[in-house]
Motif scaffolding. Sequence first.
Motif, mmCIF file in Angstrom:
data_model
loop_
_atom_site.group_PDB
_atom_site.id
_atom_site.type_symbol
_atom_site.label_atom_id
_atom_site.label_comp_id
_atom_site.label_asym_id
_atom_site.label_seq_id
_atom_site.Cartn_x
_atom_site.Cartn_y
_atom_site.Cartn_z
ATOM 1 N N VAL A 5 0.866 -1.170 0.000
ATOM 2 C CA VAL A 5 0.000 0.000 0.000
ATOM 3 C C VAL A 5 0.906 1.224 0.000
ATOM 4 C CG1 VAL A 5 -1.788 1.302 1.202
ATOM 5 C CG2 VAL A 5 -1.838 -1.210 1.249
ATOM 6 N N ASP A 7 1.505 5.314 0.029
ATOM 7 C CA ASP A 7 0.821 6.503 0.511
ATOM 8 C C ASP A 7 0.995 7.671 -0.454
ATOM 9 O OD1 ASP A 7 3.378 7.498 0.921
ATOM 10 O OD2 ASP A 7 3.303 7.320 3.102
ATOM 11 N N LEU A 88 -8.879 6.257 -3.726
ATOM 12 C CA LEU A 88 -7.740 5.356 -3.866
ATOM 13 C C LEU A 88 -7.870 4.585 -5.168
ATOM 14 C CD1 LEU A 88 -8.875 2.249 -3.225
ATOM 15 C CD2 LEU A 88 -8.768 3.056 -0.885
ATOM 16 N N CYS A 90 -6.894 0.783 -6.947
ATOM 17 C CA CYS A 90 -6.476 -0.604 -6.780
ATOM 18 C C CYS A 90 -5.917 -1.095 -8.119
ATOM 19 C CB CYS A 90 -7.670 -1.454 -6.351
ATOM 20 S SG CYS A 90 -7.280 -3.157 -5.975
ATOM 21 N N ALA A 101 -1.233 -3.867 -5.956
ATOM 22 C CA ALA A 101 -0.966 -2.786 -5.011
ATOM 23 C C ALA A 101 -2.199 -1.912 -4.853
ATOM 24 C CB ALA A 101 0.210 -1.931 -5.489
ATOM 25 N N VAL A 102 -2.246 -1.220 -3.731
ATOM 26 C CA VAL A 102 -3.244 -0.179 -3.514
ATOM 27 C C VAL A 102 -2.510 1.155 -3.443
ATOM 28 C CG1 VAL A 102 -4.911 0.808 -1.901
ATOM 29 C CG2 VAL A 102 -4.921 -1.651 -2.346
ATOM 30 N N LEU A 103 -2.942 2.086 -4.271
ATOM 31 C CA LEU A 103 -2.372 3.428 -4.250
ATOM 32 C C LEU A 103 -3.312 4.321 -3.446
ATOM 33 C CD1 LEU A 103 -1.218 3.802 -7.982
ATOM 34 C CD2 LEU A 103 -0.035 2.725 -6.054
ATOM 35 N N ASN A 104 -2.943 4.548 -2.200
ATOM 36 C CA ASN A 104 -3.768 5.357 -1.305
ATOM 37 C C ASN A 104 -3.446 6.832 -1.556
ATOM 38 O OD1 ASN A 104 -5.519 6.122 0.736
ATOM 39 N ND2 ASN A 104 -4.026 5.814 2.358
ATOM 40 N N ASP A 105 -3.902 7.297 -2.707
ATOM 41 C CA ASP A 105 -3.497 8.625 -3.183
ATOM 42 C C ASP A 105 -4.383 9.757 -2.682
ATOM 43 O OD1 ASP A 105 -5.693 7.840 -4.740
ATOM 44 O OD2 ASP A 105 -5.047 9.083 -6.421
#
Length: 313
Positions: A5, A7, A88, A90, A101-105
Amino acid sequence: MIMPVFDTAAIERAATADLVFDAVRESLIAHAHGRTTVPPPLHLRFPDADGDCHVKAGWVTGAPDFTVKIATGFYGNLAAGLPTNHGLVCVVSAQTGQVRAVLNDRGLLTAWRTAAAGALITHAMARPDATTLAVFGTGEQARLQVEWLARLRPIAAILVHGRSQDRARALCEEFAAHGQHARPASSEEAAGADMVVTTTPASAPVLEFAHVRDGAHVTGIGTDMPHKNELPPALFGRAALIATDDHDQCLHHGDFGHAVRAGTVTVTADTPVGLMLEKPVERPDDAITVADLTGVGALDAAVASAVLRELTR
């Protein structure tokens, strides 16, 4: 295996302007030629909170990944000192179906790909000598549209129109701090600029079609859900060239769709934005041109994949 993940800080370091511009341009061209898979967006509204959410998915044919994105806009957040947009992305393997991945943008990539798309099409469709830019709206996207277009062409003057004079002045001060000439303007004056970009969540047109001058280009950014409407249908009737980022989406919940349902233009009156980016746009100097952008999931996929490559390099 632990799914990574990332950030916002890491994503911001990886997502350069050149990377975003290239990914957006290439995916818009691919979309124009039918080399993408983009299902209809899922929309949610939260009237009591003045908020909305859309979920978009997309894949560029042959790419190793596809994405599913959640993006929210809660417009009352400003009064509480909170960001208006969030979300976000995915990233999923198109070979195995595993989440890579997870892009917690927090909505950053949506904001930047929207800014890049708006800047690219405004630059492509506006007159080469167009130098005055008006933005309707005073939020993050209004600021970004100016900043990203300024990367592509010189802007001599910026006019800002918003419901709040205080926020319009504050945005102009931000531009002035970066050496740009900006001032608040009425709706009529702003609509008369060489280039006009609307970036609001409005449910009724924010400008009068008669105030748009011959030779101008207008890009609508904010109408991304069925209840929204920024550009008057009559404006499309005056346009010599209409571009849409996705024909079906713009027909369903874009300003182009409002114009079609009003009988101002026909359902086949538009041209894909991606074709406008492949070669120079031929436009008479006195023509009005309009672009309707509703946001395409393939752009999210292309930008997120490019960012993930940088993050895992």
